[in-house]
Write a protein that holds these residues in place. Structure first.
Motif, PDB file in Angstrom:
ATOM      1  N   CYS A   1       0.860  -1.172   0.000  1.00  0.00           N
ATOM      2  CA  CYS A   1       0.000   0.000   0.000  1.00  0.00           C
ATOM      3  C   CYS A   1       0.903   1.231   0.000  1.00  0.00           C
ATOM      4  O   CYS A   1       1.811   1.339   0.818  1.00  0.00           O
TER       5      CYS A   1
ATOM      6  N   ASP B   1      -0.217   4.263   0.534  1.00  0.00           N
ATOM      7  CA  ASP B   1      -0.818   5.284   1.395  1.00  0.00           C
ATOM      8  C   ASP B   1      -0.062   5.376   2.717  1.00  0.00           C
ATOM      9  O   ASP B   1       0.772   4.530   3.031  1.00  0.00           O
TER      10      ASP B   1
ATOM     11  N   ILE C   1      -3.943   5.265   7.082  1.00  0.00           N
ATOM     12  CA  ILE C   1      -4.941   4.847   6.090  1.00  0.00           C
ATOM     13  C   ILE C   1      -4.868   3.330   5.920  1.00  0.00           C
ATOM     14  O   ILE C   1      -5.885   2.639   5.908  1.00  0.00           O
TER      15      ILE C   1
ATOM     16  N   ALA D   1      -3.288   1.927  -3.779  1.00  0.00           N
ATOM     17  CA  ALA D   1      -3.532   3.012  -2.833  1.00  0.00           C
ATOM     18  C   ALA D   1      -5.017   3.349  -2.906  1.00  0.00           C
ATOM     19  O   ALA D   1      -5.729   2.851  -3.772  1.00  0.00           O
ATOM     20  N   ASN D   2      -5.486   4.196  -2.008  1.00  0.00           N
ATOM     21  CA  ASN D   2      -6.885   4.622  -2.105  1.00  0.00           C
ATOM     22  C   ASN D   2      -7.101   5.412  -3.391  1.00  0.00           C
ATOM     23  O   ASN D   2      -8.115   5.265  -4.050  1.00  0.00           O
TER      24      ASN D   2
ATOM     25  N   THR E   1      -1.687   7.833  -6.573  1.00  0.00           N
ATOM     26  CA  THR E   1      -0.671   7.559  -5.562  1.00  0.00           C
ATOM     27  C   THR E   1       0.080   6.271  -5.898  1.00  0.00           C
ATOM     28  O   THR E   1       1.311   6.224  -5.852  1.00  0.00           O
TER      29      THR E   1
END
Length: 122
Positions: free
Chosen positions: A31, A33, A37, A72-73, A77
């Motif tokens: 991830c 982030d 998060i 990532a969200n 990103t």
């Protein structure tokens, strides 16, 4: 960068990537982030390597033979993280946004998560 030629960013669907991650131990699911998060919600087995520290820490924390799958969200990103890792010589794939993920999740915001006292070995 040779003669302005950019390295192509490889991408995969996040669900397809997760299935590959489950079958191949060389793949790391990362991830991009921030930790807070990541801790709320992430695919089971994923690890966190925030975009802001990739340039400084990737070489120390990752092995050159690892295959890196990043999400990532926000899709931008993970794309930027893959771009930076590819530039450092890693084999990295952009899985895009976590929003499209349909597999098993864990984290503080995941409903039905077992308490730590009842955590069974799988």
């Amino acid at each position: 960068m040779l003669f302005g030629k950019k390295k192509e960013i490889k991408s995969l669907d996040i669900n397809e990537g997760y299935q590959r991650f489950l079958k191949d131990e060389r793949i790391l699911l990362l991830c991009a982030d921030e930790d807070y998060i990541f801790e709320k919600r992430h695919p089971k087995g994923a690890q966190c390597l925030p975009l802001r520290i990739i340039d400084q820490q990737a070489k120390d924390q990752l092995e050159s033979q690892d295959i890196l799958y990043l999400y990532a969200n926000k899709k931008g990103t993970s794309y930027e993280a893959v771009k930076r890792l590819t530039k450092q010589g890693f084999e990295a794939y952009d899985l895009g946004s976590l929003v499209a993920f349909t597999g098993p999740e864990e984290g503080l915001a995941v409903k039905g998560k077992r308490s730590k006292h009842k955590d069974h070995n799988h």
